[in-house]
Design an enzyme around this catalytic site. Sequence first.
Site, PDB file in Angstrom:
ATOM      1  N   LYS A  48       0.858  -1.184   0.000  1.00 46.76           N
ATOM      2  CA  LYS A  48       0.000   0.000   0.000  1.00 46.76           C
ATOM      3  C   LYS A  48       0.892   1.231   0.000  1.00 46.76           C
ATOM      4  O   LYS A  48       2.025   1.172   0.480  1.00 46.76           O
ATOM      5  CB  LYS A  48      -0.892   0.018   1.256  1.00 46.76           C
ATOM      6  CG  LYS A  48      -2.141   0.840   1.116  1.00 46.76           C
ATOM      7  CD  LYS A  48      -3.230   0.119   0.351  1.00 46.76           C
ATOM      8  CE  LYS A  48      -4.469   0.955   0.180  1.00 46.76           C
ATOM      9  NZ  LYS A  48      -5.587   0.179  -0.358  1.00 46.76           N
TER      10      LYS A  48
HETATM   11  P1  NAD Z   1     -13.925   7.502  -3.032  1.00 46.54           P
HETATM   12  O1  NAD Z   1     -12.990   8.632  -2.754  1.00 46.54           O
HETATM   13  O2  NAD Z   1     -14.334   7.188  -4.432  1.00 46.54           O
HETATM   14  O3  NAD Z   1     -15.281   7.668  -2.196  1.00 46.54           O
HETATM   15  C1  NAD Z   1     -15.310   7.909  -0.828  1.00 46.54           C
HETATM   16  C2  NAD Z   1     -16.723   8.399  -0.507  1.00 46.54           C
HETATM   17  O4  NAD Z   1     -16.880   8.493   0.902  1.00 46.54           O
HETATM   18  C3  NAD Z   1     -17.033   9.782  -1.054  1.00 46.54           C
HETATM   19  O5  NAD Z   1     -18.399   9.803  -1.461  1.00 46.54           O
HETATM   20  C4  NAD Z   1     -16.840  10.690   0.154  1.00 46.54           C
HETATM   21  O6  NAD Z   1     -17.556  11.913   0.044  1.00 46.54           O
HETATM   22  C5  NAD Z   1     -17.395   9.792   1.220  1.00 46.54           C
HETATM   23  N1  NAD Z   1     -16.994  10.085   2.588  1.00 46.54           N
HETATM   24  C6  NAD Z   1     -15.773  10.363   3.091  1.00 46.54           C
HETATM   25  N2  NAD Z   1     -15.842  10.529   4.423  1.00 46.54           N
HETATM   26  C7  NAD Z   1     -17.141  10.332   4.763  1.00 46.54           C
HETATM   27  C8  NAD Z   1     -17.846  10.339   5.990  1.00 46.54           C
HETATM   28  N3  NAD Z   1     -17.231  10.586   7.140  1.00 46.54           N
HETATM   29  N4  NAD Z   1     -19.175  10.076   5.976  1.00 46.54           N
HETATM   30  C9  NAD Z   1     -19.819   9.800   4.818  1.00 46.54           C
HETATM   31  N5  NAD Z   1     -19.196   9.782   3.637  1.00 46.54           N
HETATM   32  C10 NAD Z   1     -17.879  10.047   3.612  1.00 46.54           C
HETATM   33  O7  NAD Z   1     -13.218   6.223  -2.339  1.00 46.54           O
HETATM   34  P2  NAD Z   1     -13.519   4.706  -2.656  1.00 46.54           P
HETATM   35  O8  NAD Z   1     -12.568   4.232  -3.696  1.00 46.54           O
HETATM   36  O9  NAD Z   1     -14.979   4.498  -2.802  1.00 46.54           O
HETATM   37  O10 NAD Z   1     -12.996   4.036  -1.289  1.00 46.54           O
HETATM   38  C11 NAD Z   1     -13.817   4.006  -0.120  1.00 46.54           C
HETATM   39  C12 NAD Z   1     -13.233   2.963   0.827  1.00 46.54           C
HETATM   40  O11 NAD Z   1     -13.181   1.706   0.163  1.00 46.54           O
HETATM   41  C13 NAD Z   1     -11.811   3.224   1.342  1.00 46.54           C
HETATM   42  O12 NAD Z   1     -11.711   2.691   2.630  1.00 46.54           O
HETATM   43  C14 NAD Z   1     -10.954   2.408   0.374  1.00 46.54           C
HETATM   44  O13 NAD Z   1      -9.705   2.039   0.949  1.00 46.54           O
HETATM   45  C15 NAD Z   1     -11.854   1.187   0.206  1.00 46.54           C
HETATM   46  N6  NAD Z   1     -11.621   0.383  -0.995  1.00 46.54           N
HETATM   47  C16 NAD Z   1     -11.675   0.931  -2.236  1.00 46.54           C
HETATM   48  C17 NAD Z   1     -11.483   0.108  -3.333  1.00 46.54           C
HETATM   49  C18 NAD Z   1     -11.616   0.624  -4.741  1.00 46.54           C
HETATM   50  O14 NAD Z   1     -11.479  -0.184  -5.680  1.00 46.54           O
HETATM   51  N7  NAD Z   1     -11.909   1.887  -4.948  1.00 46.54           N
HETATM   52  C19 NAD Z   1     -11.186  -1.247  -3.171  1.00 46.54           C
HETATM   53  C20 NAD Z   1     -11.159  -1.767  -1.882  1.00 46.54           C
HETATM   54  C21 NAD Z   1     -11.369  -0.936  -0.798  1.00 46.54           C
END
Ligand code: NAD
Length: 427
Positions: A117
């Site tokens: 990471k």
């Molecule tokens: P992203 O940036 O696309 O979306 C994050 C979302 O969460 C946004 O809508 C943001 O406004 C919202 N947000 C942030 N803080 C918040 C809060 N306190 N309350 C409510 N909403 C809030 O990110 P993502 O890629 O969707 O990733 C989200 C999570 O999933 C992270 O933990 C990331 O590590 C994990 N993840 C992502 C992927 C991927 O393929 N994108 C894969 C595995 C895990």
Amino acid sequence: MPNGPVVASEAQTDEFNPFSSMEKLFNRAADVLDLDEGLRSLLRTPERELTVALPVRMDDGTIRVFTGYRVQHNFLRGPCKGGIRFAPDVNIDEVRALAAWMTWKCSIVDIPFGGGKGGVICDPRELSIGELERITRRYTAAIIDILGPDRDVPAPDMNTNEQTMAWIMDTYSMHVRRTTTAVVTGKPISLGGSRGRHEATGRGVMLVCREAMKKLGRRPEATTVVVQGSGNVGGIGALLLHREGYKIVSLSDMYGTLHNDQGLDVPAALDHLRANKTLEGFGEGDHMPNGEQLELECDVLVPAATENQITSENADRIKASLIIEGANGPCTAAAQDILVDRGVVVVPDILANAGGVTVSYFEWVQDRWGYFWTEDVVNSRLEQIMVKAFSDVDGVAESHGVSMRVAAYTLAIERVVNVYRMRGLFA
Ligand code: NAD
């Protein structure tokens, strides 16, 4: 590189330190497997950690020095795999925990990768596109010695995207003097990206939710869902669950929560979000502050925003009886205990959000093969892997009488240990 077992930084040895949460869960699974202290230490300790200083010329001509990290937790099963996040509060313990989770996640879906990471301390909202590009290129150059399709293959994470991956791929390719698409995943399709990658994590969330629902004997039409976060995981997860017939009663973003107990028109809410960069102002439903969203009345809760959202403070007020962890580490280890005691089924992050890394693996295979699959092929192979992973974890949970989370760690660690035992210890 750390010397001896890594422990969470003293400043953060509390419930909210993701590395100490990861260690607690690791230890429970290690107890199930009866691992000796040497093996525990070997598997807990990141194999390599790099901290880099990134001097970058800003648009106003000044120079700012950013800090970047890349942690390679374990590469016994293959090249390290894991995203890069840009955030003002990213720190080494968070990156370590996320890297370890990637090792376990790749092992659960049984793809030939280890875990890594990366992170850069910066606030993308304050940076121009040119500044972001220069930070990304400088970061890539700084960690280039440990990158490569056979060494470490980054992907997007919070605040990084297809464009970031395109810059990394280009910077790496310029250094090695040949176009090397397989050095990152999550690229645009025109640069060797995979069809279906953008939706893969949300699709995986939907698929494990479907498997959990079957096991619990529930039907989507009679099920209400709250989704925290409307980004890549939450937004697409909510959309696919909505298409399966679930009633999505709440969505949120970092600015606030949208709630309608009659069910939201998810495609319209997401269109509004795309157009306005916020859910605020969407006509249907009530708007409320984020604090109470997780405690709303619902059957299924999908925390898909960020870590440490369900804690010992609010775990006993969660109404959902099924939690599908879209985000990494949304429940602390202490919250997990409270939820399990209350009979809440939690499908853990390292299983529930593994769809993304699975299609990243497909992308890496396609890049190396030079032959690209249709979206249907990608989606059906993803489905096969997620369904099998759910059933494997569920099988371990049943046979050892443990929660799905401890089962997921147990299965993941056991697979890594088996590889270690066959390879032996290089000395
Ligand atoms: P992203 O940036 O696309 O979306 C994050 C979302 O969460 C946004 O809508 C943001 O406004 C919202 N947000 C942030 N803080 C918040 C809060 N306190 N309350 C409510 N909403 C809030 O990110 P993502 O890629 O969707 O990733 C989200 C999570 O999933 C992270 O933990 C990331 O590590 C994990 N993840 C992502 C992927 C991927 O393929 N994108 C894969 C595995 C895990």
